[in-house]
Design a protein around this motif. Sequence first.
Motif, PDB file in Angstrom:
ATOM      1  N   ARG A 103       0.828  -1.216   0.000  1.00 33.63           N
ATOM      2  CA  ARG A 103       0.000   0.000   0.000  1.00 33.63           C
ATOM      3  C   ARG A 103       0.859   1.261   0.000  1.00 33.63           C
ATOM      4  NH1 ARG A 103      -5.155  -1.040   4.053  1.00 33.63           N
ATOM      5  NH2 ARG A 103      -5.882  -2.960   3.056  1.00 33.63           N
ATOM      6  N   ARG A 108      -1.232   4.213  -1.490  1.00 38.53           N
ATOM      7  CA  ARG A 108      -2.532   4.056  -0.843  1.00 38.53           C
ATOM      8  C   ARG A 108      -2.457   4.267   0.665  1.00 38.53           C
ATOM      9  NH1 ARG A 108      -3.627  -1.532  -2.617  1.00 38.53           N
ATOM     10  NH2 ARG A 108      -5.325  -1.423  -1.125  1.00 38.53           N
ATOM     11  N   GLN A 124      -3.984   8.943   9.543  1.00 41.13           N
ATOM     12  CA  GLN A 124      -4.630   8.279   8.413  1.00 41.13           C
ATOM     13  C   GLN A 124      -5.382   7.006   8.799  1.00 41.13           C
ATOM     14  OE1 GLN A 124      -1.694   6.997   5.462  1.00 41.13           O
ATOM     15  NE2 GLN A 124      -0.231   6.648   7.110  1.00 41.13           N
ATOM     16  N   GLU A 135      -7.430   7.144  -0.026  1.00 39.55           N
ATOM     17  CA  GLU A 135      -6.774   6.926  -1.323  1.00 39.55           C
ATOM     18  C   GLU A 135      -7.040   8.076  -2.286  1.00 39.55           C
ATOM     19  OE1 GLU A 135      -7.094   3.045  -3.120  1.00 39.55           O
ATOM     20  OE2 GLU A 135      -7.238   2.117  -1.139  1.00 39.55           O
ATOM     21  N   ALA A 139      -3.992  10.439  -3.661  1.00 39.50           N
ATOM     22  CA  ALA A 139      -3.766  10.520  -5.106  1.00 39.50           C
ATOM     23  C   ALA A 139      -3.661  11.967  -5.572  1.00 39.50           C
ATOM     24  CB  ALA A 139      -4.878   9.798  -5.854  1.00 39.50           C
TER      25      ALA A 139
END
Length: 194
Positions: A103, A108, A124, A135, A139
Motif C-alpha cells: 500500500r 494508498r 490516516q 486513497e 492521489a
Amino acid sequence: MTMALETVLAKAGLRVTADEFLTLVEDVAKRLSPPHPEPAAYFTPEQQVALTDVGLDLGGLREDDFEPRARALAAQTVLLDTALTVTDAARVLDVDTSRIRHRLAAGRLAGWKDRGSWRLPAWQFSDSGVLPGLEVVLAAMPSDQPPLVLAGFMTTPQTDFPLGDAAGTPRAWLLAGGDPRRVAAQAEMLGTPA
C-alpha cells in the motif's frame, strides 16, 4: 519541569518519557534549518522592494513573536512519536506487513523512511481501519510535499469542511462521511502559491 512535561506527554497520549521526548526534540532541532534572524537577507534588493510593496514584513522576529521553529519542532516531534511502524499498521488493519508495504508503494498509505524503516502517520487510521476516502486524497496530494505538510492539512480546522456550526478538519470531515473529492481538491493545491 520533568514532572510537568511527563504530565503533558501523558495527557497528549504520547508514548515517551520526558527524557526520550527531549532527545527527540534535540534530534529534530538539529535537522531543522538554522535560524536566520533577518528574512530580508534571503532576497535581492529588487526582490525586497517587490515583497514589501505588496505588504510583506521582511523584518526579523520581534521580542513578542512566537519562535516559528519551536512550533515546527513540536509538530514534527509529535508526528514522529505518534507514527506507526509497518508492524503497528499491519496490526491495526489486521493484515500482513507485506500488504502495508504494498500500500505504501502504491501510494494508498502515506509514510516516510526513518533510519531505514517505514513510519506511517497515525492521522490516516481510524478505529475501523484506514481513514475513509484516504486513497482519493493521497492521489491528489502533490508528491513534493513532506509528511508534516499533509499532517498539518489533515488535522487543522478549515471552513471548507464544516461540521455542525464549526470548521472541521479534513480528517474529521472524512470520518463524518464527507466527500473525499472535496478534501482532494484542497490537498492538490498544497504548496501552490496563493
